[in-house]
Write a protein that holds these residues in place. Structure first.
Motif, short mmCIF file in Angstrom:
data_model
loop_
_atom_site.label_atom_id
_atom_site.label_comp_id
_atom_site.label_asym_id
_atom_site.label_seq_id
_atom_site.Cartn_x
_atom_site.Cartn_y
_atom_site.Cartn_z
N ALA A 1 40.24 37.14 30.78
CA ALA A 1 40.87 36.03 30.08
C ALA A 1 39.86 34.90 29.94
N PHE A 2 39.84 34.27 28.76
CA PHE A 2 39.02 33.10 28.53
C PHE A 2 39.87 31.87 28.83
N VAL A 3 39.35 31.00 29.69
CA VAL A 3 40.10 29.85 30.16
C VAL A 3 39.30 28.58 29.85
N THR A 4 39.97 27.61 29.22
CA THR A 4 39.35 26.30 28.97
C THR A 4 39.61 25.43 30.18
N VAL A 5 38.52 24.90 30.80
CA VAL A 5 38.68 24.04 31.97
C VAL A 5 38.39 22.59 31.64
N GLU A 6 37.68 22.33 30.55
CA GLU A 6 37.41 20.99 30.05
C GLU A 6 37.23 21.11 28.55
N ASP A 7 37.23 19.98 27.87
CA ASP A 7 36.96 20.01 26.44
C ASP A 7 35.62 20.67 26.18
N GLY A 8 35.63 21.75 25.46
CA GLY A 8 34.39 22.44 25.11
C GLY A 8 33.83 23.36 26.17
N VAL A 9 34.46 23.46 27.34
CA VAL A 9 33.99 24.35 28.40
C VAL A 9 35.00 25.47 28.59
N VAL A 10 34.58 26.66 28.17
CA VAL A 10 35.44 27.83 28.28
C VAL A 10 34.72 28.84 29.15
N GLY A 11 35.42 29.39 30.13
CA GLY A 11 34.84 30.38 31.02
C GLY A 11 35.62 31.67 30.98
N LEU A 12 34.97 32.74 31.39
CA LEU A 12 35.60 34.05 31.44
C LEU A 12 36.04 34.34 32.86
N VAL A 13 37.29 34.79 33.00
CA VAL A 13 37.79 35.27 34.27
C VAL A 13 37.97 36.78 34.12
N PRO A 14 37.00 37.58 34.61
CA PRO A 14 37.19 39.03 34.55
C PRO A 14 38.41 39.42 35.38
N PHE A 15 39.18 40.38 34.91
CA PHE A 15 40.41 40.74 35.62
C PHE A 15 40.13 41.17 37.05
N ARG A 16 38.96 41.73 37.32
CA ARG A 16 38.65 42.14 38.70
C ARG A 16 38.53 40.93 39.63
N PHE B 1 40.68 38.44 39.80
CA PHE B 1 41.98 37.84 40.12
C PHE B 1 42.48 38.34 41.45
N ASN B 2 41.71 37.99 42.48
CA ASN B 2 42.09 38.19 43.88
C ASN B 2 42.37 39.64 44.24
N GLY B 3 41.87 40.59 43.46
CA GLY B 3 42.05 42.00 43.77
C GLY B 3 43.48 42.47 43.71
N ILE B 4 44.32 41.73 43.04
CA ILE B 4 45.74 42.10 42.97
C ILE B 4 45.96 42.87 41.68
N PRO B 5 46.28 44.18 41.77
CA PRO B 5 46.39 44.99 40.57
C PRO B 5 47.33 44.43 39.52
N ALA B 6 48.49 43.92 39.90
CA ALA B 6 49.44 43.41 38.92
C ALA B 6 48.89 42.20 38.19
N ALA B 7 48.08 41.41 38.89
CA ALA B 7 47.50 40.22 38.26
C ALA B 7 46.30 40.57 37.42
N GLY B 8 45.66 41.72 37.70
CA GLY B 8 44.45 42.08 37.01
C GLY B 8 44.68 42.92 35.77
N THR B 9 45.67 42.57 34.99
CA THR B 9 45.96 43.29 33.76
C THR B 9 46.21 42.29 32.64
N PRO B 10 45.90 42.69 31.40
CA PRO B 10 46.14 41.77 30.28
C PRO B 10 47.59 41.30 30.18
N GLU B 11 48.53 42.11 30.62
CA GLU B 11 49.94 41.73 30.51
C GLU B 11 50.32 40.58 31.43
N ALA B 12 49.46 40.28 32.41
CA ALA B 12 49.76 39.22 33.37
C ALA B 12 49.44 37.82 32.82
N PHE B 13 48.83 37.75 31.63
CA PHE B 13 48.38 36.48 31.08
C PHE B 13 48.94 36.24 29.70
#
Length: 73
Positions: free
Chosen positions: A14-29, A31-43
């Motif tokens: 998931a691409f997450v904006t943390v400030e104006d113009g600053v976007v970072g990538l959160v690879p699903f792996r 997300f705290n190693g939680i399988p349910a959270a590490g899927t596109p459907e969780a976002f």
């Protein structure tokens, strides 16, 4: 810890904006190693999430993020 907004969800993360113009990538792996959270459907675009910066690649102008806690907490 930073608070951001999910901008876009792709099969690998998931691409997450943390400030104006600053976007970072959160690879699903990252997300705290939680399988349910590490899927596109969780976002959803527009959802607020908490993240931490794990890496900054200045030469490629990329920021990598991770979730410090399971989603929904």
């Amino acid at each position: 810890m930073l608070h951001g907004t999910v901008e876009k969800v792709l099969p690998f993360g998931a691409f997450v904006t943390v400030e104006d113009g600053v976007v970072g990538l959160v690879p699903f792996r990252e997300f705290n190693g939680i399988p349910a959270a590490g899927t596109p459907e969780a976002f959803r675009a527009g959802e607020e999430v908490s993240v931490v910066v794990t890496e900054v690649d200045r030469s490629r102008r990329r920021v990598f993020l991770a979730s410090p806690e399971p989603l929904g907490t």
